[in-house]
Write an enzyme that holds these catalytic residues in place. Structure first.
Site, PDB file in Angstrom:
ATOM      1  N   GLU A   1       0.835  -1.196   0.000  1.00 58.53           N
ATOM      2  CA  GLU A   1       0.000   0.000   0.000  1.00 58.53           C
ATOM      3  C   GLU A   1       0.874   1.252   0.000  1.00 58.53           C
ATOM      4  O   GLU A   1       1.716   1.434   0.886  1.00 58.53           O
ATOM      5  CB  GLU A   1      -0.910  -0.009   1.231  1.00 58.53           C
TER       6      GLU A   1
ATOM      7  N   SER B   1      -5.755  -4.039   1.104  1.00 56.49           N
ATOM      8  CA  SER B   1      -6.247  -5.399   1.333  1.00 56.49           C
ATOM      9  C   SER B   1      -5.045  -6.285   1.665  1.00 56.49           C
ATOM     10  O   SER B   1      -4.406  -6.831   0.761  1.00 56.49           O
ATOM     11  CB  SER B   1      -6.977  -5.939   0.099  1.00 56.49           C
ATOM     12  N   GLU B   2      -4.752  -6.416   2.951  1.00 55.87           N
ATOM     13  CA  GLU B   2      -3.587  -7.198   3.350  1.00 55.87           C
ATOM     14  C   GLU B   2      -3.702  -8.659   2.912  1.00 55.87           C
ATOM     15  O   GLU B   2      -2.712  -9.267   2.483  1.00 55.87           O
ATOM     16  CB  GLU B   2      -3.392  -7.114   4.871  1.00 55.87           C
TER      17      GLU B   2
ATOM     18  N   TYR C   1      -1.846  -5.536  11.285  1.00 58.98           N
ATOM     19  CA  TYR C   1      -2.710  -5.940  10.185  1.00 58.98           C
ATOM     20  C   TYR C   1      -2.455  -7.372   9.730  1.00 58.98           C
ATOM     21  O   TYR C   1      -3.146  -7.873   8.831  1.00 58.98           O
ATOM     22  CB  TYR C   1      -2.533  -4.990   8.998  1.00 58.98           C
TER      23      TYR C   1
ATOM     24  N   HIS D   1      -2.034  -0.299  16.680  1.00 60.88           N
ATOM     25  CA  HIS D   1      -0.974   0.025  15.724  1.00 60.88           C
ATOM     26  C   HIS D   1       0.420  -0.089  16.342  1.00 60.88           C
ATOM     27  O   HIS D   1       1.382   0.438  15.775  1.00 60.88           O
ATOM     28  CB  HIS D   1      -1.153   1.457  15.191  1.00 60.88           C
TER      29      HIS D   1
END
Length: 342
Positions: A38, A69-70, A96, A139
């Site tokens: 990304e 979209s991981e 993620y 995160h």
């Protein structure tokens, strides 16, 4: 960041620039290497600028900006690997991984086994990991212990620009899936290390002694290396206690022989990492040391890790949550009954 260093013999690189240099070298020397992630292309080169300038040099067919979209990113990476490419995919934050774990854990890690060696997956997954940046609970996690439990994956976590560059090249050239964990705090650091213009791969499973001593072995990796070196300096100057500091660099495979060699000498061990202490990677290392050298140890193996709670957003609370040099120092001193009550 992506500058021509062909006429230079050395370059002073930050951690992020060293990763960029490795990717540049891999793209330049092997046409099968392709990057996916990304925002890794123009104009930003990723949120940490690791891939800055690479799309300009190699084009959008080799440095590919993907949708958010991981699962798709790793899935496409697996497909490219099976078709003969050497994909390097970036997962913006290790948190993620939860979205893409099926592709990585149930497919990439197991395909060589389930095909009886007929299919290899030369996939490299780069993940930014850890706190220190007020990223909050979703995160800032260090989830390396999850992955080290999965047979079929190689896991590396460097602490210096030199190791980041060399280990990334090794991962890219490996025929099995590798996960490269890049500490966010180190990516943001502006400290530079002078390196040869041309990088050399660093073998997997080879730890490095960052400091030598005779009385305590500090086993660590990633962000923990700086904390451990600071703690070793403190106890040496103030108490005359000398420490071996071992930077694992590679979590899987693990350089157990080097660890045991040091522990036979010092007979005391502290294992430090940024991840949660409860069920953290240090627990496995502690168990292997104890099983091999229980009668040699002068003190039970100690672990220093984060508190067993989500990572706070507040910097003040995050500092209390996360280990540091002082906590490692206090743990060392307890082994000698020199610690003060705080």
């Amino acid at each position: 960041m992506n500058k021509d260093t062909s006429l230079k013999t050395t370059s002073a690189l930050t951690f992020a620039e060293a990763l960029n240099s490795a990717l540049d070298q891999a793209l330049k020397t092997d046409p099968d290497v392709v990057l996916l992630g990304e925002d890794i292309g123009m104009p930003s080169g990723g949120i940490y600028r690791v891939t800055q300038g690479l799309e300009e040099s190699y084009g959008a067919r080799r440095v590919i900006n993907t949708p958010i979209s991981e699962q798709g990113i790793i899935g496409v990476g697996i497909g490219l690997a099976l078709s003969g490419k050497r994909p390097v995919v970036e997962i913006m934050l290790m948190d993620y991984l939860t979205i893409a774990s099926d592709q990585l854990v149930n497919h990439a890690a197991k395909l060589r086994y389930t095909t009886n060696g007929a299919s290899h997956v030369p996939l490299t997954v780069r993940m930014h990991i850890g706190g220190g940046t007020m990223g909050g609970a979703q995160h800032s996690q260090s989830l390396e212990a999850w992955l080290t439990h999965i047979p079929g994956l190689n896991i590396v976590m460097p602490s210096t620009p030199e190791d980041a560059r060399g280990l990334l090249l090794t991962c890219i050239n490996n025929n099995d899936p590798c996960v490269m964990l890049e500490c966010i705090e180190l990516l943001w650091s502006r400290e530079r290390q002078t390196l040869p213009a041309q990088a050399e791969p660093i073998p997997l499973g080879k730890a490095r002694v960052r400091r030598t001593g005779n009385e305590v072995t500090l086993v660590t990796y990633g962000r923990g290396v700086a904390w451990s070196l600071q703690a070793a300096e403190i106890v040496d100057k103030q108490y005359g206690i000398s420490c071996d500091v071992i930077d694992l660099r590679s979590l899987v495979p693990l350089d157990l022989p080097l660890i045991l060699s040091s522990v036979r000498k010092t007979r005391r061990v502290v294992i430090a990492h940024a991840a949660s202490e409860f069920s953290g990677y240090g627990a496995e290392v502690a168990c292997q040391i104890t099983e091999a050298l229980h009668s040699t140890l002068l003190f039970p193996v100690c672990r220093v890790g984060s508190q067993d709670c989500p990572v706070p957003y507040s910097s003040t609370l995050e500092n209390l949550h996360t280990p540091d040099a002082q906590r490692i120092t206090d743990t060392i001193l307890k082994m000698f009954e020199l610690a003060e009550e705080r």
